[in-house]
Motif scaffolding. Structure first.
Motif, PDB file in Angstrom:
ATOM      1  N   ASP A  13       0.795  -1.076  -0.163  1.00 36.43           N
ATOM      2  CA  ASP A  13       0.012  -0.033  -0.032  1.00 36.43           C
ATOM      3  C   ASP A  13       0.761   1.252  -0.003  1.00 36.43           C
ATOM      4  O   ASP A  13       1.800   1.228   0.631  1.00 36.43           O
ATOM      5  N   LYS A  14       0.540   2.103  -0.524  1.00 37.11           N
ATOM      6  CA  LYS A  14       1.084   3.532  -0.918  1.00 37.11           C
ATOM      7  C   LYS A  14       1.436   4.276   0.414  1.00 37.11           C
ATOM      8  O   LYS A  14       2.338   4.751   0.766  1.00 37.11           O
ATOM      9  N   THR A  15       0.292   4.332   1.203  1.00 36.73           N
ATOM     10  CA  THR A  15       0.433   4.936   2.411  1.00 36.73           C
ATOM     11  C   THR A  15       1.294   4.280   3.432  1.00 36.73           C
ATOM     12  O   THR A  15       1.884   4.800   4.369  1.00 36.73           O
ATOM     13  N   LEU A  16       1.418   2.968   3.140  1.00 42.42           N
ATOM     14  CA  LEU A  16       2.413   2.153   4.146  1.00 42.42           C
ATOM     15  C   LEU A  16       3.865   2.308   3.768  1.00 42.42           C
ATOM     16  O   LEU A  16       4.685   2.646   4.677  1.00 42.42           O
ATOM     17  N   ILE A  17       4.146   2.314   2.450  1.00 39.98           N
ATOM     18  CA  ILE A  17       5.345   2.865   2.151  1.00 39.98           C
ATOM     19  C   ILE A  17       5.740   4.322   2.441  1.00 39.98           C
ATOM     20  O   ILE A  17       6.916   4.555   2.795  1.00 39.98           O
ATOM     21  N   ALA A  18       4.707   5.191   2.378  1.00 37.94           N
ATOM     22  CA  ALA A  18       5.104   6.447   2.619  1.00 37.94           C
ATOM     23  C   ALA A  18       5.391   6.694   4.360  1.00 37.94           C
ATOM     24  O   ALA A  18       5.759   7.614   4.713  1.00 37.94           O
ATOM     25  N   SER A  19       4.852   5.670   5.077  1.00 41.45           N
ATOM     26  CA  SER A  19       4.921   5.974   6.553  1.00 41.45           C
ATOM     27  C   SER A  19       6.240   5.833   7.144  1.00 41.45           C
ATOM     28  O   SER A  19       6.551   5.997   8.367  1.00 41.45           O
ATOM     29  N   GLY A  20       7.221   5.087   6.511  1.00 36.55           N
ATOM     30  CA  GLY A  20       8.474   4.832   6.954  1.00 36.55           C
ATOM     31  C   GLY A  20       8.567   3.577   7.697  1.00 36.55           C
ATOM     32  O   GLY A  20       9.725   3.416   8.421  1.00 36.55           O
ATOM     33  N   TRP A  21       7.577   2.749   7.567  1.00 33.23           N
ATOM     34  CA  TRP A  21       7.866   1.377   8.304  1.00 33.23           C
ATOM     35  C   TRP A  21       8.958   0.769   7.490  1.00 33.23           C
ATOM     36  O   TRP A  21       9.456  -0.101   8.336  1.00 33.23           O
ATOM     37  N   TYR A  22       8.838   0.779   6.254  1.00 34.89           N
ATOM     38  CA  TYR A  22      10.255  -0.020   5.716  1.00 34.89           C
ATOM     39  C   TYR A  22      11.354   0.897   5.721  1.00 34.89           C
ATOM     40  O   TYR A  22      11.511   2.018   5.587  1.00 34.89           O
ATOM     41  N   PRO A  23      12.487   0.063   6.102  1.00 36.42           N
ATOM     42  CA  PRO A  23      13.922   0.718   6.093  1.00 36.42           C
ATOM     43  C   PRO A  23      14.166   1.445   4.759  1.00 36.42           C
ATOM     44  O   PRO A  23      13.590   0.875   3.640  1.00 36.42           O
ATOM     45  N   PRO A  24      15.049   2.518   4.576  1.00 40.20           N
ATOM     46  CA  PRO A  24      15.287   3.021   3.331  1.00 40.20           C
ATOM     47  C   PRO A  24      15.867   2.295   2.362  1.00 40.20           C
ATOM     48  O   PRO A  24      15.544   2.360   1.084  1.00 40.20           O
ATOM     49  N   GLU A  25      16.492   1.200   2.751  1.00 36.54           N
ATOM     50  CA  GLU A  25      17.056   0.378   1.897  1.00 36.54           C
ATOM     51  C   GLU A  25      16.252  -0.925   1.171  1.00 36.54           C
ATOM     52  O   GLU A  25      16.425  -1.210   0.112  1.00 36.54           O
ATOM     53  N   ALA A  26      14.893  -0.687   1.801  1.00 39.67           N
ATOM     54  CA  ALA A  26      13.976  -1.558   1.277  1.00 39.67           C
ATOM     55  C   ALA A  26      13.130  -0.744   0.288  1.00 39.67           C
ATOM     56  O   ALA A  26      11.913  -0.391   0.251  1.00 39.67           O
ATOM     57  N   ASP A  27      13.826  -0.500  -0.926  1.00 43.07           N
ATOM     58  CA  ASP A  27      13.343   0.613  -1.869  1.00 43.07           C
ATOM     59  C   ASP A  27      12.558  -0.108  -3.242  1.00 43.07           C
ATOM     60  O   ASP A  27      12.630   0.567  -4.380  1.00 43.07           O
ATOM     61  N   THR A  28      12.607  -1.488  -3.198  1.00 47.56           N
ATOM     62  CA  THR A  28      11.837  -2.238  -4.343  1.00 47.56           C
ATOM     63  C   THR A  28      10.981  -2.952  -3.891  1.00 47.56           C
ATOM     64  O   THR A  28      11.044  -3.461  -2.647  1.00 47.56           O
ATOM     65  N   PRO A  29      10.035  -3.417  -4.928  1.00 46.62           N
ATOM     66  CA  PRO A  29       9.056  -4.286  -4.421  1.00 46.62           C
ATOM     67  C   PRO A  29       9.386  -5.618  -3.892  1.00 46.62           C
ATOM     68  O   PRO A  29       9.310  -6.142  -3.036  1.00 46.62           O
ATOM     69  N   GLU A  30      10.910  -6.259  -4.667  1.00 45.12           N
ATOM     70  CA  GLU A  30      11.209  -7.456  -3.968  1.00 45.12           C
ATOM     71  C   GLU A  30      11.768  -7.227  -2.320  1.00 45.12           C
ATOM     72  O   GLU A  30      11.669  -7.979  -1.713  1.00 45.12           O
ATOM     73  N   LYS A  31      12.676  -5.952  -2.544  1.00 45.49           N
ATOM     74  CA  LYS A  31      13.162  -5.854  -1.310  1.00 45.49           C
ATOM     75  C   LYS A  31      12.230  -5.554  -0.026  1.00 45.49           C
ATOM     76  O   LYS A  31      12.205  -6.046   1.184  1.00 45.49           O
ATOM     77  N   ARG A  32      10.944  -5.213  -0.314  1.00 40.58           N
ATOM     78  CA  ARG A  32       9.905  -4.460   0.592  1.00 40.58           C
ATOM     79  C   ARG A  32       9.260  -6.079   1.021  1.00 40.58           C
ATOM     80  O   ARG A  32       8.858  -6.353   2.153  1.00 40.58           O
ATOM     81  N   LEU A  33       9.037  -6.933   0.031  1.00 42.49           N
ATOM     82  CA  LEU A  33       8.668  -8.308   0.413  1.00 42.49           C
ATOM     83  C   LEU A  33       9.440  -9.107   1.198  1.00 42.49           C
ATOM     84  O   LEU A  33       9.075  -9.687   2.402  1.00 42.49           O
ATOM     85  N   ARG A  34      10.721  -8.914   0.994  1.00 46.65           N
ATOM     86  CA  ARG A  34      11.604  -9.717   1.693  1.00 46.65           C
ATOM     87  C   ARG A  34      11.638  -9.390   3.077  1.00 46.65           C
ATOM     88  O   ARG A  34      11.902  -9.918   4.003  1.00 46.65           O
ATOM     89  N   PHE A  35      11.687  -7.910   3.370  1.00 44.88           N
ATOM     90  CA  PHE A  35      11.562  -7.354   4.682  1.00 44.88           C
ATOM     91  C   PHE A  35      10.410  -7.767   5.334  1.00 44.88           C
ATOM     92  O   PHE A  35      10.383  -8.087   6.712  1.00 44.88           O
ATOM     93  N   TYR A  36       9.344  -7.665   4.747  1.00 44.90           N
ATOM     94  CA  TYR A  36       8.148  -8.099   5.406  1.00 44.90           C
ATOM     95  C   TYR A  36       8.036  -9.249   5.853  1.00 44.90           C
ATOM     96  O   TYR A  36       7.622  -9.645   6.992  1.00 44.90           O
ATOM     97  N   ALA A  37       8.603 -10.448   5.022  1.00 37.68           N
ATOM     98  CA  ALA A  37       8.644 -11.744   5.335  1.00 37.68           C
ATOM     99  C   ALA A  37       9.583 -11.977   6.507  1.00 37.68           C
ATOM    100  O   ALA A  37       9.436 -13.110   7.124  1.00 37.68           O
ATOM    101  N   ARG A  38      10.401 -11.210   6.744  1.00 39.18           N
ATOM    102  CA  ARG A  38      11.301 -11.286   8.024  1.00 39.18           C
ATOM    103  C   ARG A  38      10.613 -10.909   9.382  1.00 39.18           C
ATOM    104  O   ARG A  38      10.791 -11.161  10.529  1.00 39.18           O
TER     105      ARG A  38
END
Length: 294
Positions: A13-38
């Motif tokens: 979700d775009k508001t999730l990405i904008a919220s800062g929940w993901y670390p800066p290095e999780a800047d692609t769809p692949e990296k975000r899913l890998r981070f989420y799954a951790r």
């Protein structure tokens, strides 16, 4: 007590990405899913409600997540008798829908030739095959609309859907109150249990025509809970107003023993936060997981 998995109904979700929940290095769809799954062992895919998925997409999901990760997948809108934009169908199926000479922007299942619906189902299930083969496909969520009341024809349709996807499994969420009125609740749960179909327990705003009471019931070895929040704008057309609710610590502390009790009646329990605005779902899912000690 059976195992409990906690997760959210979105990781993109775009508001999730904008919220800062993901670390800066999780800047692609692949990296975000890998981070989420951790962070979590479960996620619900809702994009499949809006369009049939592609097999290569599901293959990438399987590849980017660890062994034991679980994807629940929301059924395409046509299958749950919601209005479906014709443009959401593959091109050849659009042409088949249009061949009756009626130019429609949206169609319902009743408007579509059964052969077209069969093709859509076949493609939907084929696209999920990478998840099934990898052992990462949980349940296919059938969320039925407010105009889907209790009745024999609707029960037969639910069973037909479950049989169509077997050996994959479905779970069922209702938005028509007749299924869970005091008079019909036992009948509904007994029907689902007789067919080993998981009932989706919901926490949602009450007092609306689509409101279902927060009944926790296990009708198979899998129990599913979806946490929609308690927005006072549940009837809004804006999804962020509908789901923009953050559970308090006290609310979640009250839910933890209820989830444990449900897990005592099921082999596996899935809890999914659908309050998908900003980082609300992810924060609340982590809080509940901590309260549950998982």
């Amino acid at each position: 007590m059976g195992s409990i998995l906690v997760g959210t109904a979105s990781w993109t979700d775009k508001t999730l990405i904008a919220s800062g929940w993901y670390p800066p290095e999780a800047d692609t769809p692949e990296k975000r899913l890998r981070f989420y799954a951790r962070q979590f062992g479960l996620v619900e895919v809702d994009a499949t409600y809006y369009a049939l998925p592609a097999e290569q997409t599901a293959a990438s999901w399987a590849e980017r997540t660890p062994a034991g990760f679980t994807f629940n997948v929301k059924a395409f809108s046509l299958f749950t008798q919601h209005p479906t934009p014709v443009k959401a169908l593959p091109v050849d199926l659009r042409e088949a829908v249009a061949s009756d000479g009626a130019a429609k922007e949206r169609v319902y299942l009743k408007d579509v030739d059964p052969a077209v619906a069969d093709q859509a189902w076949d493609r939907f299930l084929a696209a999920l095959e990478p998840l099934r083969v990898s052992g990462k496909l949980g349940a296919i969520l059938l969320q039925f609309p407010p105009w889907f009341p209790i009745g024999r024809a609707r029960k037969d349709y639910i069973v037909a859907c479950a049989q169509r996807v077997a050996p994959r499994r479905v779970c069922v969420e209702f938005r028509n109150r007749t299924w869970m009125t005091e008079d019909n609740q036992a009948e509904t749960l007994e029907f689902l249990a007789a067919h080993q179909i998981p009932y989706v327990c919901v926490d949602m705003p009450q007092g609306y025509s689509s409101s279902i009471p927060p009944v926790l019931a296990a009708t198979s070895d899998l129990a599913v809970v979806r946490m929609h929040g308690h927005s006072d704008k549940w009837d809004s057309k804006d999804i962020y107003e509908r789901f923009g609710y953050r559970y308090s610590d006290q609310e979640l502390a009250g839910w933890a023993p209820k989830i444990r009790g449900l897990a005592e009646r099921a082999g596996t329990t899935h809890v999914l936060f659908n309050n998908c605005y900003s980082n609300y779902a992810q924060v609340n899912a982590r809080q509940l997981a901590d309260d549950l000690g998982i």
